[in-house]
Design a protein around this motif. Structure first.
Motif, PDB file in Angstrom:
ATOM      1  N   GLY A  15      -5.018   8.282  17.510  1.00  0.00           N
ATOM      2  CA  GLY A  15      -3.374   7.787  17.222  1.00  0.00           C
ATOM      3  C   GLY A  15      -2.292   7.502  16.541  1.00  0.00           C
ATOM      4  N   ALA A  16      -3.218   7.260  15.979  1.00  0.00           N
ATOM      5  CA  ALA A  16      -2.504   7.453  14.337  1.00  0.00           C
ATOM      6  C   ALA A  16      -1.947   8.705  13.829  1.00  0.00           C
ATOM      7  N   TYR A  17      -0.726   9.170  14.986  1.00  0.00           N
ATOM      8  CA  TYR A  17      -0.418  10.425  14.305  1.00  0.00           C
ATOM      9  C   TYR A  17      -0.061  10.495  13.238  1.00  0.00           C
ATOM     10  N   ALA A  18       1.501  10.027  12.469  1.00  0.00           N
ATOM     11  CA  ALA A  18       1.752   9.836  11.019  1.00  0.00           C
ATOM     12  C   ALA A  18       0.797  10.073   9.927  1.00  0.00           C
ATOM     13  N   ALA A  19      -0.472   9.171  10.140  1.00  0.00           N
ATOM     14  CA  ALA A  19      -1.166   9.225   9.314  1.00  0.00           C
ATOM     15  C   ALA A  19      -1.746  10.543   9.684  1.00  0.00           C
ATOM     16  N   GLY A  20      -2.316  11.451  10.516  1.00  0.00           N
ATOM     17  CA  GLY A  20      -2.777  12.757  10.377  1.00  0.00           C
ATOM     18  C   GLY A  20      -1.622  13.101   9.614  1.00  0.00           C
ATOM     19  N   VAL A  21      -0.709  13.457  10.063  1.00  0.00           N
ATOM     20  CA  VAL A  21       0.590  14.633   9.392  1.00  0.00           C
ATOM     21  C   VAL A  21       0.892  13.591   7.838  1.00  0.00           C
ATOM     22  N   PHE A  22       0.821  12.268   7.413  1.00  0.00           N
ATOM     23  CA  PHE A  22       0.337  12.439   6.433  1.00  0.00           C
ATOM     24  C   PHE A  22      -0.535  12.629   5.217  1.00  0.00           C
ATOM     25  N   HIS A  23      -1.649  12.700   5.859  1.00  0.00           N
ATOM     26  CA  HIS A  23      -2.822  13.490   5.182  1.00  0.00           C
ATOM     27  C   HIS A  23      -2.390  15.339   5.177  1.00  0.00           C
ATOM     28  N   LEU A  24      -2.340  15.376   6.406  1.00  0.00           N
ATOM     29  CA  LEU A  24      -1.725  16.959   6.083  1.00  0.00           C
ATOM     30  C   LEU A  24      -0.938  17.389   5.135  1.00  0.00           C
ATOM     31  N   VAL A  25       0.334  16.366   5.040  1.00  0.00           N
ATOM     32  CA  VAL A  25       0.851  17.271   3.566  1.00  0.00           C
ATOM     33  C   VAL A  25       0.484  16.969   1.981  1.00  0.00           C
TER      34      VAL A  25
ATOM     35  N   LEU B 173       6.739   7.604   5.777  1.00  0.00           N
ATOM     36  CA  LEU B 173       7.021   8.722   6.252  1.00  0.00           C
ATOM     37  C   LEU B 173       6.616   8.195   8.015  1.00  0.00           C
ATOM     38  N   HIS B 174       5.521   7.733   7.892  1.00  0.00           N
ATOM     39  CA  HIS B 174       5.773   6.631   9.486  1.00  0.00           C
ATOM     40  C   HIS B 174       7.061   6.088  10.099  1.00  0.00           C
ATOM     41  N   HIS B 175       8.057   5.778   9.377  1.00  0.00           N
ATOM     42  CA  HIS B 175       9.161   5.476   9.678  1.00  0.00           C
ATOM     43  C   HIS B 175      10.240   6.738  10.142  1.00  0.00           C
ATOM     44  N   TRP B 176      10.202   7.486   9.567  1.00  0.00           N
ATOM     45  CA  TRP B 176      10.442   8.722   9.711  1.00  0.00           C
ATOM     46  C   TRP B 176      10.115   9.478  10.820  1.00  0.00           C
ATOM     47  N   LEU B 177       8.945   9.504  10.942  1.00  0.00           N
ATOM     48  CA  LEU B 177       8.746  10.306  12.247  1.00  0.00           C
ATOM     49  C   LEU B 177       8.160   9.412  13.067  1.00  0.00           C
TER      50      LEU B 177
ATOM     51  N   GLN C  52      12.281  15.898  12.654  1.00  0.00           N
ATOM     52  CA  GLN C  52      11.463  14.984  12.056  1.00  0.00           C
ATOM     53  C   GLN C  52      10.212  15.455  11.728  1.00  0.00           C
ATOM     54  N   LEU C  53       9.074  16.213  12.323  1.00  0.00           N
ATOM     55  CA  LEU C  53       8.270  16.630  12.480  1.00  0.00           C
ATOM     56  C   LEU C  53       8.337  17.637  11.962  1.00  0.00           C
ATOM     57  N   SER C  54       9.270  18.577  12.517  1.00  0.00           N
ATOM     58  CA  SER C  54       9.470  20.177  12.288  1.00  0.00           C
ATOM     59  C   SER C  54       9.506  20.191  10.586  1.00  0.00           C
ATOM     60  N   ALA C  55      10.560  19.374  10.230  1.00  0.00           N
ATOM     61  CA  ALA C  55      11.201  19.089   9.117  1.00  0.00           C
ATOM     62  C   ALA C  55      10.132  19.021   7.874  1.00  0.00           C
ATOM     63  N   VAL C  56       9.156  17.900   8.745  1.00  0.00           N
ATOM     64  CA  VAL C  56       8.011  18.009   7.540  1.00  0.00           C
ATOM     65  C   VAL C  56       7.579  19.151   7.273  1.00  0.00           C
ATOM     66  N   MET C  57       6.907  19.740   8.372  1.00  0.00           N
ATOM     67  CA  MET C  57       6.383  21.131   7.622  1.00  0.00           C
ATOM     68  C   MET C  57       6.562  22.232   6.954  1.00  0.00           C
ATOM     69  N   LEU C  58       8.428  22.185   7.792  1.00  0.00           N
ATOM     70  CA  LEU C  58       9.279  23.760   7.248  1.00  0.00           C
ATOM     71  C   LEU C  58       9.318  23.206   5.635  1.00  0.00           C
ATOM     72  N   LEU C  59       9.454  22.084   4.753  1.00  0.00           N
ATOM     73  CA  LEU C  59       9.645  21.508   3.597  1.00  0.00           C
ATOM     74  C   LEU C  59       7.753  22.341   3.109  1.00  0.00           C
TER      75      LEU C  59
ATOM     76  N   LEU D  80       4.959   8.666   0.207  1.00  0.00           N
ATOM     77  CA  LEU D  80       5.750   8.702   0.881  1.00  0.00           C
ATOM     78  C   LEU D  80       5.362   7.909   1.796  1.00  0.00           C
ATOM     79  N   ASN D  81       3.649   7.576   2.083  1.00  0.00           N
ATOM     80  CA  ASN D  81       3.584   6.872   3.028  1.00  0.00           C
ATOM     81  C   ASN D  81       2.627   5.559   2.326  1.00  0.00           C
ATOM     82  N   LEU D  82       2.681   4.339   2.083  1.00  0.00           N
ATOM     83  CA  LEU D  82       2.440   3.306   0.856  1.00  0.00           C
ATOM     84  C   LEU D  82       1.989   2.634   1.986  1.00  0.00           C
ATOM     85  N   PRO D  83       1.005   2.344   1.943  1.00  0.00           N
ATOM     86  CA  PRO D  83       0.147   0.952   2.766  1.00  0.00           C
ATOM     87  C   PRO D  83       1.065  -0.164   3.026  1.00  0.00           C
ATOM     88  N   ALA D  84       1.024  -0.249   4.087  1.00  0.00           N
ATOM     89  CA  ALA D  84       1.411  -1.647   4.807  1.00  0.00           C
ATOM     90  C   ALA D  84       1.665  -3.123   3.935  1.00  0.00           C
ATOM     91  N   VAL D  85       0.551  -2.926   3.098  1.00  0.00           N
ATOM     92  CA  VAL D  85       0.633  -4.146   1.996  1.00  0.00           C
ATOM     93  C   VAL D  85       2.035  -4.667   0.828  1.00  0.00           C
TER      94      VAL D  85
END
Lengths: 507, 658
Positions: B333-343, B508-512, B90-97, B496-501
């Motif tokens: 420790g919010a790895y998905a959040a870091g990747v989200f901001h990367l995208v 994206l969080h779920h995907w990762l 899932q991680l390399s897929a995000v980067m790939l795209l 891709l990754n809306l806040p929980a509210v």
């Protein structure tokens, strides 16, 4: 396929490549006699010889791929992968030498068609050496080869140096053969046989590990082989003979002859004395160490390219002796890999030498290569590949070969030899790199230099082919390594008898 | 394995073929620009197509384990065994795209931007090669394979920064980037050795599987490993203390800055931390360091960006700052959040750089017409460009609102999630409150300096010059087209990754999750109370609006004068303009002493006298003498030879006969 050696047909089949090559050599002789007066006869005969060698190679590979083995005990000639692999090396080296000779002979006016017939017979001799399962067969092969080489060394009748080379080689060669034969006699005296597998069995069965006769015999064999492969201190003929002989013959001597010597040495030591390493390992250790160190040191002092290459081939004999000293299947496969790489790089560098130094390559100094890179960039690049490979630089086959030898010798717990090998390689940078430096970093001495260099014909293809092969095997050695490992596969023969023979020399 | 995933090697091969073809053209027929464009863009577009197929194959697959596509055995040495293999998960897929998608757009843009450059084929060859290595980096299934890509992108970065190498400053900038990265690479190598020592493997799957059992939580080994890895990240991703190369890297062509120094390569460090999240989760101290350095860099770089005049320098420091945000995310420790901001950052920062590229291109064009040698990158020479370049101005405003964090735009969601996660985890690690504070202030500054850049560039009176004004016009569609597509991404990337509210949250969080679930046991899942989350969202909005309005009210573009007439800055402004003199400090503290040490001690004394003089020449002379001495016996007489032969035989007999 299993060959039934009991029938004459089976026996003939087991000797198929040798028979084919010798018959072809006779054919070449006939053509040479028939066409002798014609101007282009030499080239014609050369082409026929090339076809013969290719045919022989095909036969060998047919046997190898078909996995021909002996149905029963092979008393005279072994039918194993080691024989096929080493035969291939000899034949390929001969093919390269023949291809290299085409332009050279015409240029140097050595219009003697028998030259090629001698090469074919010499190669047949080597094949008997690599495949012989009996000391006498190996000896006959050795003599067949040597006689041909004596003549080839002196084939340029108008050159004093060529004559000197032939005479020296012959005198010292005869001397060495005497040692060799005496060694065989002593071993026969101690064991009652000259068959390698039986010797091994006899030593074990009769507890001959401490027999002085055996030790003396093996030592004499080592002296004989030390001469043939150019190991220090039996090397002193090599620089003079290499220097004086026609360059293609030198390349042939430095590669095929050396390979044959090693192949026979390997077989004798591992088949005949494979279970009694303590008899010969010390001797080989010293030969290897001294040859590596002194061969490379002597090369440092050379300013003449051909002599430098001659000494370098002595150093490489030392590396190959390390593979022998490791004494196992891994050493045998490392040997096959290295001898292939060594053949390619040696033939390649001698070919470059022969095309640069027309009308007297004896006098090509290393500094005479100055500026070659700007005049003939591709030839300089090929020479760069050869030098780096000889040095053992990563990315070339020479590096992989050394790597395999080091792996084998470390596996055999001979750390000290590995250290000596690495130190010797470092020393060797001192004479390989100046060649590169001259070609790339020094300006041409005058406008005319390198104008004579010929960059066409068969020699060109030899240079291109060997350089490419070195790079390919250096980056992608897997295939050749597999073939080498396969060549060392089943490298063992079991004695057919279970009770010891009586020995003529028993005390 | 789904059939399409098995085709992943093609994604990597295509840019390599492009590199070979364009490299060949650059030698054979350098003016064949049509063929170069077709190959350069074509391979990327095709790679993107294959990537989509690969990722859809992955998405359709039932199981979560990564797919390993092995090409060949690379290094089988005893127990040490490395395959040249790609890992599709899932991680390399995000980067790939991201890499192939944004990469394709930037390639298209480049065909316009570089169209008049004489080294056009060489440029595309390098660009294709970069994509090749970047794909190796994100697809490699082990640390060494990743390291090939890691080194390769560094090489391409060096080549492209110094693309116009005939000017010394550009070549120096390339060297600086290379050397800084080497320091970081040293950390990466050390980490690899330690990982192999600790787990006996280097493949991701095996290392991460073994890590929780073999490495103690918070132990020294894992802490050192992760700190060494992070040293590599600070080099590649331009964090304190190794960030100074990135602003200098702006010497390269602007699309290169967009692709390498904003969207892809510099995020490799974030990718590495996200990839090794289990290791970092096992090392709380290292994670705190990552978050702290990230927060500090975000703040520090933002202050410098406030006072730069060069439009690309503003964006460069902004990139450093935004990378800091990503490290805050992966550090807490919010790895998905870091990747989200990367995208999302890949979209809006690539857009900003390409937009800046359009502006520079237009200005350069105008100055070229009049033969003027003014600086085409200095914002004091811009102003009021929106009436000349409406498309560029429009899309750049979208990107600005995105990076500033206006609700609805992509940057709002990604940056807010990082800050919210930092805040939430402050409950366990109080230091994260400090990090959050730094991040919030940096966000405020971000909104301010981005608005400043936009106002000075596109609004107020035009300062380009009387004659030049008539030559200013919008760039061609091959350049505006990619901008528009990136603008769409900047607008909607946040979904891709809306806040929980919000409904549909955390896709994206779920995907990762398959990537991060291993570390979840150590860092835990943090859920904010709904009202706290609303408060943080509101606060983020206020920060963005205050920053933009503040810039709008405080800055007076009508008072600016062109760069050549400007008076030098004084006081704090001067310190900021000179980037806190960090380059000068590094020069005085590190470079100069090192040069002195190398020159006076190591070179003149140790090398020339001791090593060259005594050791090298000495030993060479001794060996040469030994060689010369040995060849004295080579008399040419057969008698001598026989003598030595017999002596040798006797000695051999003596050694062998016991």
């Amino acid at each position: 396929m299993q060959i039934d050696l009991a029938t004459p047909g089976g026996l003939a089949l087991s000797l198929l490549p040798e028979i084919f090559l010798v018959l072809w050599g006779c054919l070449v002789l006939l053509v040479a006699a028939w066409k002798h007066s014609e101007e282009n006869a030499t080239d014609l005969v050369g082409r026929i010889s090339l076809v013969g060698l290719l045919g022989t190679l095909a036969v060998v590979w047919w046997m190898w791929v078909g996995d021909w083995t002996a149905g029963e005990f092979a008393a005279m000639m072994a039918l194993d992968n080691f024989r096929y692999a080493t035969s291939s090396v000899f034949i390929i080296a001969s093919i390269l030498a023949v291809a290299m000779s085409f332009g050279y002979l015409g240029r140097e006016r050595i219009l003697i068609p028998e030259y090629y017939a001698l090469m074919l017979f010499g190669t047949a001799g080597m094949m008997f050496m690599g495949g012989g399962a009996d000391l006498i067969v190996i000896f006959i092969g050795l003599e067949l080869m040597s006689v041909c080489i004596y003549v080839l060394a002196g084939i340029n009748r108008r050159s004093v140096f060529s004559a000197e080379a032939a005479l020296k080689y012959f005198l010292l060669g005869a001397f060495a053969s005497a040692f060799f034969l005496y060694g065989i006699a002593l071993i026969y005296g101690a064991t009652g046989t000259t068959n390698l597998a039986l010797i091994d069995f006899q030593i074990a069965a009769s507890g001959l590990n401490d027999s002085v006769m055996i030790m003396l015999g093996v030592a004499f064999l080592l002296v004989g082989f030390g001469f043939k492969v150019g190991a220090v201190p039996f090397h002193m003929w090599a620089p003079d003979v290499y220097d004086g002989s026609p360059t293609p013959v030198t390349a042939y001597m430095a590669t095929a002859v050396k390979a044959a010597g090693f192949a026979a040495l390997f077989r004798i030591l591992l088949h005949g004395f494979g279970n009694s390493l303590e008899i010969w390992q010390t001797g080989v250790w010293w030969l290897a160490a001294i040859t590596m160190v002194l061969g490379n040191l002597f090369a440092l002092a050379q300013r003449n390219l051909k002599r430098m290459l001659a000494y370098s081939s002595i150093g490489h004999a030392g590396y190959l002796l390390v593979a022998v000293a490791s004494g196992g299947a891994m050493g045998a496969s490392a040997f096959i890999f290295y001898i292939v790489a060594y053949t390619l790089m040696t033939v390649g560098s001698f070919t470059v030498l022969s095309v640069i130094g027309r009308n007297g390559e004896r006098d090509v100094k290393i500094d005479d290569l100055s500026g070659l890179a700007s005049k003939h960039p591709w030839m300089a690049f090929a020479m760069l590949v050869f030098m780096l490979s000889l040095l053992g630089f990563p990315g070339t086959a020479g590096f992989m070969g050394k790597w395999y030898i080091l792996a084998a010798v470390l596996k055999a717990d001979q750390l000290s030899l590995a250290v000596v090998l690495v130190v010797a390689s470092v020393i060797s940078a001192g004479f390989y790199l100046p060649v590169v430096m001259a070609m790339y970093m020094k300006p041409t001495t005058d406008a005319d230099s390198h104008r004579n260099a010929i960059t066409s014909g068969a020699a060109k293809w030899v240079v291109i082919g060997t350089a490419l092969a070195l790079l390919v095997f250096g980056v992608w050695p897997n295939r050749l390594a597999d073939v080498s490992a396969n060549g060392a596969d089943n490298f063992r023969q079991v004695s057919p008898i279970t009770t010891p023979l009586s020995t003529p020399g028993a005390e | 394995m789904p059939a399409s995933v098995g085709w992943v090697w093609l994604v990597v091969l295509l840019p390599l073929l492009g590199f070979l073809a364009n490299g060949a053209i650059s030698f054979i027929k350098p003016d064949a620009k049509g063929a170069v464009s077709a190959i350069g863009v074509g391979v990327l577009a095709a790679a993107f197509g294959v990537s989509v197929a690969v990722v859809s194959g992955l998405a359709g697959a039932a199981h979560d384990a990564p797919f390993i596509v092995t090409l060949w055995e690379w290094m089988p040495v005893g127990a040490f065994h490395i395959d040249l293999a790609f890992q599709v998960d899932q991680l390399s897929a995000v980067m790939l795209l991201v890499i192939t998608g944004v990469g394709t757009l930037i390639h298209i843009f480049s065909t316009g931007y570089m169209s008049e450059d004489p080294s056009y084929p060489r440029y595309f060859a390098y660009l294709n090669l970069f994509i090749f290595f970047m794909l190796i980096l994100v697809l490699g299934s082990s640390f060494p394979v990743m390291f090939i890509g890691w080194e390769g992108v560094g090489l391409c970065s060096y080549l492209l920064i110094g693309f116009w190498f005939s000017e010394k400053a550009n070549a120096d900038a390339g060297k600086k980037a290379f050397i800084m990265n080497r320091i970081g690479d040293f950390g990466f190598l050390i980490a690899m050795f330690m990982i192999f020592g600790a787990t006996g493997s280097l493949s991701f799957v095996e290392v991460f599987e073994a890590a929780p059992a073999t490495l103690a939580l918070g132990g020294t080994t894992v802490t050192l490993i992760t700190l060494a890895l992070f040293l590599g990240c600070t080099g590649k991703s331009a964090q304190i203390p190794l960030y100074t190369w990135l602003p200098d890297a702006m010497a390269g062509p602007t699309p290169v800055s967009a692709l390498i120094h904003a969207a892809t390569m510099v995020t490799a460090g974030v990718y590495l931390v996200a990839r090794s999240n289990i290791l970092f989760a096992l090392a709380p101290i290292s994670s705190t360091v990552v978050a702290g350095i990230g927060g500090l860099t975000a703040l520090f770089a933002a202050t410098i960006a406030m006072k730069q005049w060069d439009i690309k320098k503003v964006l460069a420091y902004s990139t450093v700052s935004q990378l800091g945000f990503m490290f805050v995310g992966v550090g807490v420790g919010a790895y998905a959040a870091g990747v989200f901001h990367l995208v999302t950052h890949a979209f809006f920062k690539a857009l900003l750089f390409l937009g800046a590229g359009s502006v520079i291109h237009a200005l350069h064009h105008a100055y070229h017409h009049t033969g003027s040698h003014e600086d085409a990158q200095d914002m004091r020479n811009m102003g009021g460009l929106k009436k000349f370049m409406p498309w560029t101005a429009g899309v750049m405003w979208i990107a600005t609102l995105a990076i500033a964090g206006i609700p609805g735009f992509s940057g709002f969601f990604s940056k807010d999630e990082i800050l919210a996660q930092a805040f939430a985890r402050g409950h366990d690690v109080p230091f994260f409150y400090v990090v959050w504070g730094m991040g919030a202030v940096a966000a405020l500054m971000t909104a301010f300096y981005m608005t400043r850049m936009m106002i000075y560039t596109f609004h107020g009176p035009n300062r380009t010059g009387e004659k030049e004004g008539s030559h200013l016009h919008e760039v061609s569609w091959v350049m505006t087209g990619p901008l528009v597509i990136l603008a769409i991404g900047s607008l909607f990337g946040g979904f891709l990754n809306l806040p929980a509210v919000l409904p549909g949250a955390g896709w994206l969080h779920h995907w990762l999750e398959p990537i991060t679930e291993g570390s979840a046991a150590f860092v835990g899942e943090v859920h904010l109370a709904h009202n706290t989350e609303w408060i943080l969202l509101g606060l983020a909005t206020v920060i963005a609006v205050v920053g933009i309005l503040g810039a709008y009210r405080l800055l007076k573009p009508q008072n600016l004068v062109p760069a050549k007439d400007a008076t030098p800055e004084t006081g704090m402004q001067k310190v900021l303009l000179n980037k806190y003199y960090v380059d000068e400090i590094y020069d005085a503290v590190v470079v100069k002493p090192l040069m002195w040490l190398s020159r006076a001690i190591l070179w003149k004394t140790v090398d020339e006298k001791a090593i060259d003089g005594a050791a090298v020449n000495g030993s060479a002379n001794i060996t040469r003498f030994a060689g010369w001495f040995g060849t004295r016996f080579q008399t040419g007489r057969v008698g001598t030879y026989v003598f030595f032969f017999v002596v040798g035989a006797l000695v051999l007999l003596r050694t062998m006969v016991r």
